[in-house]
Design a protein around this motif. Structure first.
Motif, mmCIF file in Angstrom:
data_model
loop_
_atom_site.group_PDB
_atom_site.id
_atom_site.type_symbol
_atom_site.label_atom_id
_atom_site.label_comp_id
_atom_site.label_asym_id
_atom_site.label_seq_id
_atom_site.Cartn_x
_atom_site.Cartn_y
_atom_site.Cartn_z
ATOM 1 N N GLN A 397 -4.642 -7.655 -0.665
ATOM 2 C CA GLN A 397 -5.829 -8.195 -1.068
ATOM 3 C C GLN A 397 -6.582 -8.709 0.147
ATOM 4 O O GLN A 397 -7.814 -8.315 0.676
ATOM 5 C CB GLN A 397 -6.063 -9.109 -2.100
ATOM 6 C CG GLN A 397 -7.455 -9.456 -2.471
ATOM 7 C CD GLN A 397 -7.436 -10.615 -3.587
ATOM 8 O OE1 GLN A 397 -6.175 -11.031 -4.164
ATOM 9 N NE2 GLN A 397 -8.392 -11.095 -3.816
ATOM 10 N N ALA A 420 -2.214 1.053 -4.719
ATOM 11 C CA ALA A 420 -1.875 1.543 -6.110
ATOM 12 C C ALA A 420 -0.405 2.582 -6.168
ATOM 13 O O ALA A 420 -0.149 2.713 -7.159
ATOM 14 C CB ALA A 420 -3.185 2.263 -6.481
ATOM 15 N N THR A 427 4.495 -5.566 -12.827
ATOM 16 C CA THR A 427 2.842 -5.520 -13.333
ATOM 17 C C THR A 427 1.914 -6.617 -12.692
ATOM 18 O O THR A 427 2.416 -7.696 -12.655
ATOM 19 C CB THR A 427 2.983 -5.774 -14.794
ATOM 20 O OG1 THR A 427 3.806 -4.820 -15.661
ATOM 21 C CG2 THR A 427 1.494 -5.734 -15.539
ATOM 22 N N PRO A 428 1.218 -6.295 -12.041
ATOM 23 C CA PRO A 428 0.256 -7.125 -11.453
ATOM 24 C C PRO A 428 -0.602 -7.940 -12.306
ATOM 25 O O PRO A 428 -0.788 -7.623 -13.681
ATOM 26 C CB PRO A 428 -0.774 -6.335 -10.549
ATOM 27 C CG PRO A 428 -0.199 -4.942 -10.622
ATOM 28 C CD PRO A 428 0.554 -4.840 -11.808
ATOM 29 N N ASN A 429 -0.870 -9.361 -12.102
ATOM 30 C CA ASN A 429 -1.803 -9.843 -12.941
ATOM 31 C C ASN A 429 -2.992 -9.505 -13.358
ATOM 32 O O ASN A 429 -3.532 -8.731 -12.498
ATOM 33 C CB ASN A 429 -1.664 -11.677 -12.677
ATOM 34 C CG ASN A 429 -2.068 -11.747 -11.216
ATOM 35 O OD1 ASN A 429 -3.160 -11.216 -10.963
ATOM 36 N ND2 ASN A 429 -1.711 -12.774 -10.614
ATOM 37 N N VAL A 430 -3.857 -10.262 -14.313
ATOM 38 C CA VAL A 430 -4.969 -9.787 -14.596
ATOM 39 C C VAL A 430 -5.920 -10.007 -13.298
ATOM 40 O O VAL A 430 -6.946 -9.389 -13.067
ATOM 41 C CB VAL A 430 -5.636 -10.634 -16.064
ATOM 42 C CG1 VAL A 430 -7.054 -10.237 -16.199
ATOM 43 C CG2 VAL A 430 -4.754 -10.236 -16.917
ATOM 44 N N ARG A 431 -5.771 -11.071 -12.715
ATOM 45 C CA ARG A 431 -6.652 -11.637 -11.551
ATOM 46 C C ARG A 431 -6.832 -10.400 -10.633
ATOM 47 O O ARG A 431 -7.535 -9.937 -10.112
ATOM 48 C CB ARG A 431 -6.337 -12.745 -11.070
ATOM 49 C CG ARG A 431 -7.280 -12.960 -9.928
ATOM 50 C CD ARG A 431 -6.954 -14.473 -9.487
ATOM 51 N NE ARG A 431 -7.930 -14.959 -8.334
ATOM 52 C CZ ARG A 431 -7.589 -16.145 -7.563
ATOM 53 N NH1 ARG A 431 -6.795 -17.062 -8.084
ATOM 54 N NH2 ARG A 431 -8.535 -16.302 -6.823
ATOM 55 N N PHE A 433 -5.948 -7.083 -11.328
ATOM 56 C CA PHE A 433 -6.859 -6.058 -11.622
ATOM 57 C C PHE A 433 -8.305 -6.304 -11.430
ATOM 58 O O PHE A 433 -8.816 -5.279 -11.141
ATOM 59 C CB PHE A 433 -6.286 -5.901 -13.399
ATOM 60 C CG PHE A 433 -5.210 -4.896 -13.487
ATOM 61 C CD1 PHE A 433 -5.257 -3.753 -13.201
ATOM 62 C CD2 PHE A 433 -4.069 -5.364 -14.250
ATOM 63 C CE1 PHE A 433 -4.230 -2.751 -13.291
ATOM 64 C CE2 PHE A 433 -3.194 -4.436 -14.683
ATOM 65 C CZ PHE A 433 -3.177 -3.374 -14.195
ATOM 66 N N ALA A 434 -8.577 -7.327 -11.733
ATOM 67 C CA ALA A 434 -10.193 -7.596 -11.562
ATOM 68 C C ALA A 434 -10.628 -7.354 -10.225
ATOM 69 O O ALA A 434 -11.631 -6.617 -10.033
ATOM 70 C CB ALA A 434 -10.317 -8.910 -12.124
ATOM 71 N N VAL A 436 -8.896 -5.506 -7.908
ATOM 72 C CA VAL A 436 -9.101 -4.181 -7.577
ATOM 73 C C VAL A 436 -10.285 -3.424 -8.228
ATOM 74 O O VAL A 436 -10.756 -2.553 -7.450
ATOM 75 C CB VAL A 436 -7.712 -3.369 -8.106
ATOM 76 C CG1 VAL A 436 -7.629 -1.899 -7.896
ATOM 77 C CG2 VAL A 436 -6.425 -4.014 -7.399
ATOM 78 N N SER A 437 -10.608 -3.639 -9.402
ATOM 79 C CA SER A 437 -11.867 -2.934 -9.910
ATOM 80 C C SER A 437 -13.011 -3.145 -9.179
ATOM 81 O O SER A 437 -13.776 -2.220 -8.570
ATOM 82 C CB SER A 437 -12.018 -3.313 -11.299
ATOM 83 O OG SER A 437 -13.028 -2.623 -11.903
#
Length: 1180
Positions: A397, A420, A427-431, A433-434, A436-437
């Motif tokens: 990141q 990716a 599994t990456p955490n929710v943060r 994911f946010a 990356v989006s």
């Protein structure tokens, strides 16, 4: 915001088209609407005279004020939201304060209806437009002073024809004719002007916020124009009806309104990106600046916490590893010990089975515990892996953000893709994911911008690389990147290649087809776009009802392709247009009527009548109340030459227009014309001066005026004229066709025995008459006229009702005009054979002696002579025998006058003596016809009374003398008639073209000598002047009414009157000598016996001749005395005197002399006597 005829103001959400809140009820049609820039206020003008201000959020009425006396048609709000300007049909403009509703300015009185008002960007100026007087004005918004007034004709509807430039230095105006004017607002000068794509119903313009381009509407279409180059840019878009309002947002969405419908389009797929990319670039730069600041702050915090977290993680990981190692070691030791124990027990004591079983059970329990320990170790290992993944993701990141911040967008995107693709199951955490989006979204936006910049300079390889990376980051909505990628691909290859290359993006196949079709359609490769659209439908067969987005797109795509194809058809030749319209119809448009109409028209033009009729009938089948089907049916039938049916279709179309409930459609009726009333007026005007009855040369039947008019209306050309003149009358062609049809031929001939009269042939055809010389003459004449292409012929035998005195009299008067109006007059020379080639047959012919034929020849413009066997006289081939030297020579010999003199004679009371002279040599069968044959050439009307004898001549001359005042009628010698003694018994007495009765003009030198002689005699100049005045005081001409002639004259009393010899036994004339003091002795020969007559007098009636000579001899500029002396000198010239005998004390009769009584006034005559003898004489 929208308003309309329903009287409601409605608020809509642009994103989804849903209405927000309840409508604002304005009560009547909302014709003007404006919103403040901060979005707080809505100002409306309606059919009432009031202006309403609404709260835009609550939709409640905030305030209301009035100041106009008629419909408010235009409103606007200033940029600062403090003022509103309003314009009305009463021709006034007012400016109001929004906070307190106070009028700040006005009312300003403009020339006519105000249809548009606009504040300048800084609010210092207002622009207005007026209708009927057609002008655009600019006013100072503080003082109301008018600064500019430019004559431009704008649309009479809606507040949409004006647009200010951003700097306020220019004003754009759209005229109703489709011209955009760019005006200098300082002086009104036209800086530029250009014509938009269509000049019909041009109404609206809207300027983009950056000022680079302007949108303009005409009818239902909207085009876009570069404000600098004045060239059209992008594609034309269409609304579902005529556009009446539109606006462009800051995000380059265009909203179009009309006919209660709204269209919303984003201009990114309509206008080239160079016209709006600066706005997106500015937005992106600002967003990146904010994001970078946030990132820098976030990175600093992350760095501080990451070091601590990493240390904790490493410590935890080490503890977990130690615990796992201990557990595995202990479990293994215990298991080994137990195994050894079991072996020992088994070797020592074979019977200790119970103990062994127990120990085995213990071993199994230990093994279970060991398994659990291993599972726990595995869980710890997974946790360690997850912690490592989180650590690597955190590091990646930071790496991606650093690359992005440095502007290395491609590397940042590739790094993200690599992240990716290198996942190991953790599994990456929710943060993460946010992030990356969000980061993918930012990369795609930047890559899209980079691709756009490369495309704008035609670097399509770089553009493709950028767009491809963006697409590799995943789909976006709206799918603009894919569209741009397709556009770049199509610059390098085919659509098939693009379709294959797009597979690597792992996008839904529908999206790829959609993008390819949209790009092809946008770039006007409509036919190719339709092919791929149909290929998509064939390949992707799933039910679109379960995919509403696809269904909506397909519907929109069809509509766009239909619009494109319709535009292509409109812009190409009919042969090519038919194909475009057919493709459009194959797409199943929502409303095919207009396209069917256009294809029908194109087919009609190319000669495909039947196909054009089929299209027209389809329209009628779809909507029998619509006028378009009948309009196209008319066009097709007209092109096919089926004009009667075409007229019927045209009449039905007019009826449908008039009966339409739509006022706008009823207005279309005004653009059509009905040619029939005009044609009928032209027919009536043409036949008005034609003969009352004519012979139809084709059928031989007699036609009165009513049937003559109906004859043209029964012709195919009549329907062709009506059918071809539906929008504009071609009056010149109408006149040409009508005049061509009504050309007629007149017959000039000598009447014969048993001529066919009207009563004999009015019920039958003249071709059915039994053979006789007269009948054959009429039949051959009509056949000749028909062979020469004439529809009509006229003969005085059967075309005049001689039983009806009114008709007969009208015909006798109008006959000269009829012959003059004929296209040809055929002269039939009975007794002249075609075998004789001597050029004297015409001169000797009976025709040349007749009174009637005299006016017929003079009146006719074109004449052809035919012998008794109907061959051209002398074999002449000229179209007009009047031009033949032989004819001219014979006519001069026959009449004694030149062809030039004959040519100038026309109907009227001019050249009286010449006409009487020509008539004096002609003969008639009936005495009365001597007069009646001249009614036309003199254009006089007298009752026709056969049986009255030579009184007819008297009545004719009475009318001529009264109407013309021509005293030459009295200059004759011979026998007097019974009507008045000053008029002859017949016209033979006018056998002299120039009668010798009048005193001759005096040469200048002789006049000077005579005046000198007079002056030397010392005359009484007062008497000379008195004589001059008395003569000038007389009426200018004689008058004759009720057989009584009042004649201005000088009277010379006869003092002695004696017979000098006996009557001549041969002539029966009496010879007398008369003596007067003024004229001396005069000899007179007359048939009257004047023995014993007293108070006889000579009369000088040629007073007007004497007075007119005053101007001829140059005396007009002299003083009165000289004029009077010259008049006395002219009185001494010889003149032809008239002899009068008394009937009573005040009435006389003329004594007709057999020869001219030529006398002259003696020099010794008393002026006193002359003065006393100037008087008016009553003659019977």
């Amino acid at each position: 915001m929208s308003g309309g005829k329903q009287g409601r103001i409605r608020r809509w959400q642009v994103e989804d088209g849903k209405e927000v809140g309840t409508p604002m009820d304005a009560g009547r049609t909302v014709g003007a609407l404006a919103v403040s820039r901060d979005g707080k206020w809505v100002v409306s003008g309606t059919g009432f005279i009031r202006i309403t201000v609404w709260n835009a959020e609550s939709h409640s009425k905030a305030k209301e004020f009035t100041g106009h006396s008629s419909y408010v048609r235009a409103v606007d709000v200033s940029q600062d939201g403090t003022r509103t300007v309003t314009g009305s049909e009463d021709g006034t403009v007012c400016i109001w304060s929004l906070p307190d509703s106070q009028r700040l300015l006005g009312p300003l009185q403009l020339p006519n209806h105000v249809v548009a008002v606009k504040f300048s960007p800084d609010g210092h100026l207002i622009a207005t437009a007026t209708w009927k007087r057609f002008s655009v004005q600019i006013y100072d918004s503080q003082t109301g002073h008018r600064l500019v007034d430019v004559p431009i004709h704008v649309s009479s509807q809606f507040n949409q024809s004006l647009a200010w430039a951003r700097d306020g230095k220019q004003l754009f105006v759209l005229s109703v004719d489709g011209d955009i004017y760019c005006l200098d607002t300082s002086n009104g000068a036209t800086l530029s002007k250009w014509r938009i794509h269509n000049s019909s119903n041009a109404r609206c313009i809207a300027l983009a916020s950056n000022g680079k381009f302007i949108a303009a509407s005409a009818g239902s279409s909207v085009s876009f124009w570069d404000t600098t180059t004045r060239k059209q840019i992008g594609s034309t878009i269409r609304h579902q009806a005529d556009v009446v309002s539109m606006a462009i947002s800051k995000n380059y969405d265009i909203v179009i309104g009309g006919d209660e419908k709204i269209t919303l389009r984003n201009l990114q797929d309509v206008v080239p990106s160079s016209y709006y990319e600066d706005m997106f670039r500015e937005q992106e730069i600002e967003r990146l600046r904010i994001e970078r600041a946030k990132l820098e702050e976030s990175l600093g915090a992350h760095d501080r916490s990451s070091n601590s977290k990493i240390a904790d993680l490493e410590k935890t990981i080490q503890q977990l590893r130690d615990t796992l190692a201990d557990s595995q070691r202990i479990a293994s030791q215990k298991a080994n010990t137990l195994n050894e124990t079991i072996k020992s027990l088994g070797a020592k004591d074979k019977s200790s089975s119970n103990k062994i079983a127990h120990l085995k059970k213990t071993v199994e329990e230990l093994r279970t515990r060991l398994t659990r320990s291993q599972r726990k170790a595995d869980e710890n290992d997974n946790l360690i892996k997850t912690l490592h993944v989180g650590l690597r993701a955190h590091e990646q990141q930071h790496h991606c953000e650093a690359l992005f911040a440095e502007g290395r967008i491609h590397d940042a995107a590739k790094s993200l893709i690599g992240l990716a693709n290198t996942g190991d199951g953790a599994t990456p955490n929710v943060r993460i994911f946010a992030w990356v989006s969000d980061f993918a979204h930012r990369c795609k936006a930047s890559l899209e911008r980079i691709g756009d910049e490369a495309s704008s300079v035609e670097k399509y390889d770089q553009a493709l690389e950028a767009y491809s990376l963006a697409l590799s980051l995943g789909p976006s909505s709206p799918n603009t990147v894919l569209i741009k990628w397709v556009n770049a691909m199509l610059t390098r290859g085919s659509a098939n290649e693009a379709l294959a290359a797009a597979a690597k993006f792992e996008l839904p196949k529908f999206l790829i087809y959609q993008a390819i079709c949209d790009v092809l359609e946008r770039d006007r490769y409509v036919s190719v776009a339709i092919e791929y659209f149909k290929q998509m439908q064939s390949e992707l067969t799933e039910d679109t009802s379960t995919h509403p987005e696809r269904a909506a797109w397909e519907l929109d795509f069809r509509a766009r392709c239909v619009g494109r194809l319709e535009e292509l058809g409109d812009a190409t030749k009919p042969e090519e247009a038919i194909g475009h319209y057919s493709k459009a119809l194959s797409l199943g448009p929502m409303n095919p009527i207009e396209i069917l109409a256009k294809r029908s028209k194109a087919r009609a033009i190319t000669g495909a009548w039947e196909e054009a009729l089929i299209d027209a009938d389809k329209i009628i089948e779809l909507d029998s109340s619509c006028h378009r089907g009948y309009e196209m049916r008319h066009t097709a039938l007209h092109r096919a030459g089926r004009h009667a049916e075409a007229v019927e279709a045209f009449n039905t179309m007019l009826l449908k227009l008039e009966q339409s409930p739509n006022e706008h459609i009823r207005e279309f009726r005004r653009q059509y014309v009905d040619a029939r009333p005009t044609i009928r007026r032209v027919i009536d005007e043409t036949i008005r001066n034609m003969p009352r009855v004519l012979i139809d040369t084709a059928t031989g039947h007699l036609y009165d005026k009513k049937r003559q008019a109906e004859a043209f209306e029964a012709l195919p050309i009549y329907n062709e004229l009506v059918s071809s003149m539906t929008t504009e009358l071609d009056r010149a062609r109408i006149w040409r066709e009508v005049k061509e049809f009504y050309r007629y031929v007149m017959l000039s001939h000598r009447w014969e025995y048993d001529e066919p009269l009207l009563q004999k042939v009015e019920k039958i055809s003249i071709y059915e008459l039994k053979a006789s010389p007269a009948n054959i003459k009429l039949q051959r004449f009509c056949s000749l006229a028909r062979s020469r292409g004439f529809h009509w012929a006229w003969s005085d035998t059967c075309c005049v009702d001689k039983v009806n005195n009114v008709v007969l009299q009208e015909s006798l008067v109008a006959m000269f005009t009829w012959y003059r109006g004929s296209s040809l007059t055929v002269v039939y020379l009975r007794g002249v054979s075609s075998l004789s080639q001597l050029p004297d047959g015409l001169r000797r012919s009976v025709w040349n002696t007749r009174a009637w034929t005299y006016q017929e020849y003079v009146a006719a413009e074109t004449v052809q002579f035919y012998t008794e066997d109907w061959k051209p006289y002398l074999g002449l081939t000229l179209s007009n025998h009047k031009d033949s030297p032989d004819i001219i020579s014979e006519m001069q010999q026959a009449t004694g006058v030149s062809a030039q003199e004959l040519a100038v004679l026309g109907p009227g009371l001019d050249r009286v003596r010449e006409k009487l002279y020509f008539a004096s040599k002609r003969q008639t069968t009936l005495v009365e016809d001597v007069a009646y044959s001249l009614l036309g050439i003199f254009n006089v009307a007298i009752p026709v009374i056969y049986g009255e004898g030579n009184r007819a001549v008297g009545r004719l001359l009475e009318h001529i003398l009264t109407g013309s005042g021509d005293v030459t009628i009295l200059a004759w010698t011979g026998r007097a008639g019974s009507y008045n003694s000053c008029l002859p018994v017949d016209l033979a007495v006018y056998d002299q073209l120039v009668p010798p009765h009048f005193p001759q003009p005096v040469e200048a030198a002789e006049m000077d000598r005579m005046v000198l002689e007079l002056r030397s005699a010392s005359p009484d100049l007062s008497l000379v002047g008195m004589l001059y005045d008395r003569l000038h005081a007389l009426p200018p001409s004689p008058s004759l009414a009720a057989k009584r002639l009042r004649l201005p004259a000088i009277v010379f009393p006869i003092t002695e009157f004696v017979r000098t010899s006996d009557s001549d036994p041969v002539t029966s004339l009496h010879v007398y000598r008369a003596t007067t003091s003024a004229l001396g002795n005069v000899e007179i020969k007359t048939a009257d016996d004047l023995t014993g007559m007293n108070d006889l007098r000579f009369v000088h009636p040629w007073i007007r001749t004497l007075l007119d000579q005053e101007f001829e001899d140059g005396a007009a500029g002299l003083n009165k005395t000289m004029k009077a002396l010259r008049l006395v000198a002219r009185l001494r010239q010889p003149f032809g005197a008239l002899l009068f005998a008394p009937l009573s004390r005040v009435e006389y009769r003329r004594v007709a002399a057999d020869s001219l009584i030529m006398v002259r006034v003696c020099g010794e005559t008393s002026l006193t006597d002359l003065v006393d003898d100037v008087r008016m004489i009553d003659v019977h």
